[in-house]
Scaffold this motif. Sequence first.
Motif, mmCIF file in Angstrom:
data_model
loop_
_atom_site.group_PDB
_atom_site.id
_atom_site.type_symbol
_atom_site.label_atom_id
_atom_site.label_comp_id
_atom_site.label_asym_id
_atom_site.label_seq_id
_atom_site.Cartn_x
_atom_site.Cartn_y
_atom_site.Cartn_z
ATOM 1 N N ILE A 16 -20.736 82.359 29.416
ATOM 2 C CA ILE A 16 -20.668 82.905 30.785
ATOM 3 C C ILE A 16 -19.696 82.063 31.613
ATOM 4 O O ILE A 16 -18.807 82.581 32.307
ATOM 5 N N ALA A 44 -14.311 81.196 33.937
ATOM 6 C CA ALA A 44 -13.127 80.339 34.068
ATOM 7 C C ALA A 44 -11.867 81.117 33.681
ATOM 8 O O ALA A 44 -10.833 81.042 34.351
ATOM 9 N N LYS A 58 -11.515 84.359 33.782
ATOM 10 C CA LYS A 58 -11.284 85.487 34.700
ATOM 11 C C LYS A 58 -10.683 85.026 36.020
ATOM 12 O O LYS A 58 -9.874 85.707 36.643
ATOM 13 N N TYR A 59 -11.161 83.845 36.476
ATOM 14 C CA TYR A 59 -10.774 83.411 37.828
ATOM 15 C C TYR A 59 -9.702 82.322 37.823
ATOM 16 O O TYR A 59 -9.508 81.636 38.815
ATOM 17 N N ASP A 99 -12.140 74.374 35.547
ATOM 18 C CA ASP A 99 -10.902 75.183 35.523
ATOM 19 C C ASP A 99 -10.043 74.829 36.709
ATOM 20 O O ASP A 99 -10.488 74.168 37.646
ATOM 21 N N GLY A 122 -10.954 78.864 42.661
ATOM 22 C CA GLY A 122 -11.970 78.106 43.393
ATOM 23 C C GLY A 122 -12.886 79.027 44.199
ATOM 24 O O GLY A 122 -12.691 80.242 44.245
ATOM 25 N N ILE A 166 -23.568 82.471 44.860
ATOM 26 C CA ILE A 166 -22.998 82.953 43.583
ATOM 27 C C ILE A 166 -24.039 82.987 42.461
ATOM 28 O O ILE A 166 -23.850 83.670 41.480
ATOM 29 N N VAL A 188 -18.210 87.083 44.951
ATOM 30 C CA VAL A 188 -17.462 86.600 46.127
ATOM 31 C C VAL A 188 -16.493 87.708 46.548
ATOM 32 O O VAL A 188 -15.759 88.244 45.709
ATOM 33 N N GLY A 218 -16.667 92.610 36.255
ATOM 34 C CA GLY A 218 -17.873 91.768 36.268
ATOM 35 C C GLY A 218 -18.976 92.464 37.034
ATOM 36 O O GLY A 218 -18.735 93.484 37.702
ATOM 37 N N SER A 219 -20.182 91.925 36.930
ATOM 38 C CA SER A 219 -21.308 92.579 37.598
ATOM 39 C C SER A 219 -22.054 91.646 38.537
ATOM 40 O O SER A 219 -22.965 92.067 39.243
ATOM 41 N N LEU A 240 -23.933 89.189 37.497
ATOM 42 C CA LEU A 240 -25.213 88.810 36.865
ATOM 43 C C LEU A 240 -25.093 87.544 36.024
ATOM 44 O O LEU A 240 -26.091 86.897 35.712
ATOM 45 N N GLY A 241 -23.849 87.193 35.638
ATOM 46 C CA GLY A 241 -23.639 86.081 34.706
ATOM 47 C C GLY A 241 -24.248 84.773 35.164
ATOM 48 O O GLY A 241 -25.044 84.153 34.436
ATOM 49 N N LEU A 242 -23.904 84.334 36.380
ATOM 50 C CA LEU A 242 -24.363 83.008 36.825
ATOM 51 C C LEU A 242 -25.874 82.939 37.013
ATOM 52 O O LEU A 242 -26.468 81.878 36.788
ATOM 53 N N SER A 252 -12.659 75.064 39.914
ATOM 54 C CA SER A 252 -14.117 74.861 39.983
ATOM 55 C C SER A 252 -14.588 74.094 38.763
ATOM 56 O O SER A 252 -13.941 74.113 37.720
#
Length: 488
Positions: A363, A368, A370-371, A395, A399, A408, A415, A424-425, A427-429, A453
């Motif tokens: 996750i 990392a 993706k962003y 990463d 940020g 988050i 965000v 994305g949804s 839900l990951g974090l 981050s």
Amino acid sequence: MKALPIRVRLTLWYFAMFASAAALLCMASLWMLQRSVDETEYHELQERAQDVQLVLSHESSDRSIGQIRDEFAALYDLKDDGKYLQVLDEKGNWLYRSKRMAAGNPDLPAPGRLPKDGLITEFKLGARTIRILAYPISARGMRYSVQTGISLNKSTMLLANFRAKLLLLTPIVILLAALGGHAMSRKALKPVAALAAEARRINDRNLDIRLPVPEAKDEISDLSHTLNQMLERIDKAFASVRSFTGNASHELRTPISLMRTEIEVALYRPREAEEYRSILGRLHEETVRMTSLVESLLSLARTDGGAETMALAPIRIEEIFRQVAGTWKETMCRAMLDFSVEMPHGEPMVLCDLQGISRLLSILLENASKYTPPGGSVTLKAAMAESRAWISVQDSGIGIDAEYLGPIFDRFFRVPTSGAPPSGSGLGLSLAKWIAERHGAQLRVESSPGRGSCFSFSLERADAALQTMHDSRRAAEAEKNCGVVGQK
Ligand code: ADP
């Protein structure tokens, strides 16, 4: 008894207790009255005997027995009609015998055979019961037995009267007490009934209603307070289930409507094979995204239901990293990111659930990738502390604003972005946080917008855990041995 309502039970208890107390009080007062009547009668009889002693002590010693007899007859035949009296001297001579006593002819022992306080007996004379006291006296150097009597009719009547009144009054008092008890228990349980009526109004549509809390700091206010706290928790759980279902259906509706539009447009007119291929490619991407969303939803539902479990076992960090890095290496490369793995020296082991931790790291690594814009870097790192190993994913991406660092981790939170956000949804974090917590750790984040981050968490070192287990076992054994030595 247990099947009866509390109000009835309280009334019955109150009735039983009051009835026993009243019965005891009646018996005690009857006994006390009987005793005081007996004592009064004894003193009266004793006084009469002492009266005889006074008369005898005034007689001069030269008086013959006949003279004394005459004097007694003159005195006692008139006085009280000589009702119940007889006097015997130590030689067995009668000094006086009233008519009634002679008629009853009770036994009068010689003065030497009588106890100091006299002897109480009773005899029947017609319908009357006579209580008699045989009392030893001494006068003029001689000992006499005096026997005086009293009719018990008056005191018997008094006692019978008292008993009858008690028998009449007691049930009335007990009945009144039972009614009072019933009224009292009704009054005491009224707030509970009000609370139950209010609680009955609450259902899944008005869970925001709270029960009234009485001002008095008593058991009822405690109960309403506790029930209100429980309602608060149920309300929160309901709200979170509602928002979860709402968000989930919204998240699923978007890709489904996208796919539907795509298919409708494709079917609108006949197309070239190449065009169909590209449409199917897009549909495939969308289904892959939906599959991952449904998987996350299922995982969260399982965590909520307690079905998702973590089995901790000692595993080498190198093994975890090798497995995760192997999966993500290619993705990072395609995203044009510099992906590196930093391992501590030696072969450190941690206590974890391999599947759970791989999921958590996946996750973090997916986020990392993706962003972080192409050309950036992503580092998977492990650093050893005394009893724990710190694992981080750093990463150099976009940020996160400080205000979003808390939210988050909430379900479905993403965000806000000015342009189109990466897929994305949200839900990951929240899933990653749950996995970290199951390992006794907190998922932390440090981030500054534009600079990147760093997400990190700690895992217990297997060697440290083993050492702790070993130490506590040794301490327990030492304590046991000390006990054995002490006993010796
Ligand atoms: P998502 O599926 O949107 O990635 P997550 O729960 O994993 O859902 O993340 C929640 C939000 O946190 C993301 O939408 C993103 O805005 C932000 N976020 C997560 N990881 C990073 C990261 N490494 N860099 C920047 N933002 C991140």
